[in-house]
Motif scaffolding. Structure first.
Motif, PDB file in Angstrom:
ATOM      1  N   ALA A 148      -8.621   0.359  -5.256  1.00  0.00           N
ATOM      2  CA  ALA A 148      -8.678  -1.095  -5.360  1.00  0.00           C
ATOM      3  C   ALA A 148      -7.921  -1.694  -4.177  1.00  0.00           C
ATOM      4  O   ALA A 148      -7.340  -0.975  -3.359  1.00  0.00           O
ATOM      5  N   VAL A 149      -7.924  -3.011  -4.072  1.00  0.00           N
ATOM      6  CA  VAL A 149      -7.211  -3.688  -2.998  1.00  0.00           C
ATOM      7  C   VAL A 149      -5.725  -3.765  -3.354  1.00  0.00           C
ATOM      8  O   VAL A 149      -5.350  -4.180  -4.452  1.00  0.00           O
ATOM      9  N   TYR A 150      -4.884  -3.326  -2.424  1.00  0.00           N
ATOM     10  CA  TYR A 150      -3.436  -3.462  -2.577  1.00  0.00           C
ATOM     11  C   TYR A 150      -2.994  -4.722  -1.835  1.00  0.00           C
ATOM     12  O   TYR A 150      -3.239  -4.855  -0.629  1.00  0.00           O
ATOM     13  N   ARG A 151      -2.357  -5.625  -2.509  1.00  0.00           N
ATOM     14  CA  ARG A 151      -1.844  -6.846  -1.877  1.00  0.00           C
ATOM     15  C   ARG A 151      -0.338  -6.704  -1.696  1.00  0.00           C
ATOM     16  O   ARG A 151       0.420  -6.704  -2.667  1.00  0.00           O
ATOM     17  N   VAL A 152       0.089  -6.563  -0.447  1.00  0.00           N
ATOM     18  CA  VAL A 152       1.488  -6.269  -0.144  1.00  0.00           C
ATOM     19  C   VAL A 152       2.325  -7.527  -0.374  1.00  0.00           C
ATOM     20  O   VAL A 152       2.073  -8.563   0.248  1.00  0.00           O
TER      21      VAL A 152
ATOM     22  N   ASP B  23      -0.019  10.634   7.292  1.00  0.00           N
ATOM     23  CA  ASP B  23      -1.158  10.913   8.169  1.00  0.00           C
ATOM     24  C   ASP B  23      -2.060  12.005   7.598  1.00  0.00           C
ATOM     25  O   ASP B  23      -3.231  12.083   7.964  1.00  0.00           O
ATOM     26  N   ASN B  24      -1.512  12.843   6.743  1.00  0.00           N
ATOM     27  CA  ASN B  24      -2.277  13.898   6.078  1.00  0.00           C
ATOM     28  C   ASN B  24      -2.803  13.295   4.772  1.00  0.00           C
ATOM     29  O   ASN B  24      -2.253  13.507   3.697  1.00  0.00           O
ATOM     30  N   ARG B  25      -3.855  12.523   4.881  1.00  0.00           N
ATOM     31  CA  ARG B  25      -4.236  11.556   3.863  1.00  0.00           C
ATOM     32  C   ARG B  25      -4.472  12.146   2.466  1.00  0.00           C
ATOM     33  O   ARG B  25      -4.175  11.488   1.462  1.00  0.00           O
ATOM     34  N   ASP B  26      -5.002  13.337   2.382  1.00  0.00           N
ATOM     35  CA  ASP B  26      -5.278  13.919   1.066  1.00  0.00           C
ATOM     36  C   ASP B  26      -4.141  14.799   0.566  1.00  0.00           C
ATOM     37  O   ASP B  26      -4.249  15.405  -0.503  1.00  0.00           O
ATOM     38  N   ARG B  27      -3.035  14.829   1.314  1.00  0.00           N
ATOM     39  CA  ARG B  27      -1.876  15.611   0.895  1.00  0.00           C
ATOM     40  C   ARG B  27      -0.603  14.784   1.021  1.00  0.00           C
ATOM     41  O   ARG B  27       0.457  15.311   1.342  1.00  0.00           O
ATOM     42  N   SER B  28      -0.722  13.502   0.768  1.00  0.00           N
ATOM     43  CA  SER B  28       0.425  12.611   0.907  1.00  0.00           C
ATOM     44  C   SER B  28       0.575  11.754  -0.337  1.00  0.00           C
ATOM     45  O   SER B  28      -0.369  11.091  -0.768  1.00  0.00           O
ATOM     46  N   LEU B  29       1.784  11.770  -0.905  1.00  0.00           N
ATOM     47  CA  LEU B  29       2.131  10.852  -1.989  1.00  0.00           C
ATOM     48  C   LEU B  29       2.800   9.652  -1.334  1.00  0.00           C
ATOM     49  O   LEU B  29       3.904   9.758  -0.819  1.00  0.00           O
ATOM     50  N   ASP B  30       2.118   8.518  -1.352  1.00  0.00           N
ATOM     51  CA  ASP B  30       2.612   7.364  -0.602  1.00  0.00           C
ATOM     52  C   ASP B  30       2.358   6.078  -1.370  1.00  0.00           C
ATOM     53  O   ASP B  30       2.190   6.110  -2.602  1.00  0.00           O
ATOM     54  N   SER B  31       2.312   4.948  -0.676  1.00  0.00           N
ATOM     55  CA  SER B  31       2.205   3.650  -1.349  1.00  0.00           C
ATOM     56  C   SER B  31       0.917   3.483  -2.139  1.00  0.00           C
ATOM     57  O   SER B  31       0.828   2.586  -2.988  1.00  0.00           O
ATOM     58  N   ARG B  32      -0.074   4.329  -1.901  1.00  0.00           N
ATOM     59  CA  ARG B  32      -1.294   4.259  -2.694  1.00  0.00           C
ATOM     60  C   ARG B  32      -1.028   4.595  -4.157  1.00  0.00           C
ATOM     61  O   ARG B  32      -1.799   4.204  -5.029  1.00  0.00           O
ATOM     62  N   SER B  33       0.043   5.325  -4.428  1.00  0.00           N
ATOM     63  CA  SER B  33       0.478   5.583  -5.804  1.00  0.00           C
ATOM     64  C   SER B  33       1.572   4.580  -6.149  1.00  0.00           C
ATOM     65  O   SER B  33       2.740   4.765  -5.798  1.00  0.00           O
ATOM     66  N   LEU B  34       1.196   3.515  -6.822  1.00  0.00           N
ATOM     67  CA  LEU B  34       2.155   2.449  -7.124  1.00  0.00           C
ATOM     68  C   LEU B  34       3.266   2.930  -8.048  1.00  0.00           C
ATOM     69  O   LEU B  34       4.401   2.446  -7.964  1.00  0.00           O
ATOM     70  N   SER B  35       2.981   3.883  -8.917  1.00  0.00           N
ATOM     71  CA  SER B  35       3.990   4.347  -9.870  1.00  0.00           C
ATOM     72  C   SER B  35       4.981   5.317  -9.245  1.00  0.00           C
ATOM     73  O   SER B  35       6.107   5.457  -9.731  1.00  0.00           O
TER      74      SER B  35
ATOM     75  N   VAL C 205       5.502   5.638  -5.496  1.00  0.00           N
ATOM     76  CA  VAL C 205       6.076   5.122  -4.250  1.00  0.00           C
ATOM     77  C   VAL C 205       5.925   3.605  -4.205  1.00  0.00           C
ATOM     78  O   VAL C 205       6.895   2.866  -4.169  1.00  0.00           O
ATOM     79  N   GLY C 206       4.690   3.149  -4.200  1.00  0.00           N
ATOM     80  CA  GLY C 206       4.424   1.713  -4.254  1.00  0.00           C
ATOM     81  C   GLY C 206       4.853   0.957  -3.005  1.00  0.00           C
ATOM     82  O   GLY C 206       5.069   1.534  -1.933  1.00  0.00           O
ATOM     83  N   TYR C 207       4.958  -0.342  -3.136  1.00  0.00           N
ATOM     84  CA  TYR C 207       5.360  -1.201  -2.028  1.00  0.00           C
ATOM     85  C   TYR C 207       6.862  -1.016  -1.763  1.00  0.00           C
ATOM     86  O   TYR C 207       7.665  -0.981  -2.695  1.00  0.00           O
TER      87      TYR C 207
END
Length: 250
Positions: free
Chosen positions: A176-180, A190-202, A204-206
């Motif tokens: 979905a769209v993330y609104r910062v 940079d390793n997009r399929d092996r990175s836990l980052d802001s796409r996981s709001l629970s 890492v998140g903003y």
């Protein structure tokens, strides 16, 4: 009776203690105000930062907050001095849900809308330029190796770097769209399929501006298999000499 030799020995011990205390104070000042070392334990920024790389993060670039100091000892509201993070920079921070430092790339600025569509990054509704460059084998911290596709990704401000993906159908390849929010940033590996980052709001998140620790600048050491750097007997054949003392942006 105290002999001259005894007094001399006590004097040497005291001088040694003073030197050690001075060294600790200097190290604490450097760590708090100038540079802080960090190791790379996961594959989330490969191939730009490998597992076993060691980097120095500059504290003064983004200024100072309570997260700049050991144990958050200095209560600072927000940040003082320095500048705000820029898109494309690699930064060290502490996510709100976590109690440990993460290192990721700044992708979204306050007010941005971020979305992934079939593995392609979109910023404010516009697709980010991405050119396929080849394939390689990527190995994560568990020793699991997979073939990945490599791309050169270029952000709207001209920052360009390599990313890699296993596929375009991973868990965070369609979002979905993330609104910062204001005073927050969106961070990605940079390793997009092996990175836990802001796409996981629970997880890492903003990331609030106050939670930034520093800007990753220099890779000063690198060793294979995440071996302990102090174990010098492991250095032959394991130290990556060609990765020493380089900018993390090379």
């Amino acid at each position: 009776m105290t002999t001259k030799a005894t007094k001399s020995a006590k004097s040497e011990i005291w001088e040694t203690i003073v030197v050690l205390v001075q060294a600790l104070i200097i190290a604490l000042v450097i760590r708090s105000f100038l540079w802080q070392p960090f190791s790379i334990p996961t594959a989330s920024l490969q191939s730009n930062l490998l597992i076993g790389d060691y980097v120095l993060a500059s504290k003064y670039t983004y200024g100072y907050s309570s997260y700049s100091f050991p144990f958050k000892a200095v209560p600072i509201n927000g940040r003082i001095f320095g500048r705000t993070p820029e898109r494309g920079e690699i930064a060290v921070f502490e996510p709100v849900p976590q109690k440990e430092a993460y290192i990721k790339r700044v992708i979204g600025l306050p007010g941005d809308e971020i979305q992934m569509k079939n593995g392609l990054l979109h910023i404010n509704g516009e697709p980010v330029a991405k050119e396929r460059t080849g394939t390689r084998i990527d190995t994560d911290s568990n020793g699991i190796s997979v073939e990945v596709i490599t791309y050169q990704e270029t952000l709207p401000n001209g920052a360009s770097y390599e990313v890699q993906e296993i596929s375009d159908t991973g868990a965070f390849d369609n979002t979905a769209v993330y609104r910062v929010p204001a005073d927050h940033y969106f961070m990605m590996g940079d390793n997009r399929d092996r990175s836990l980052d802001s796409r996981s709001l629970s997880s890492v998140g903003y990331v609030p501006i106050s939670n930034f620790i520093g800007k990753a600048e220099v890779r000063y050491f690198s060793i294979k298999d995440n071996l302990n750097p102090w174990a010098v007997w492991n250095w032959p054949g394991n130290v990556r000499w060609d990765r020493m003392f380089e900018s993390v942006y090379q």
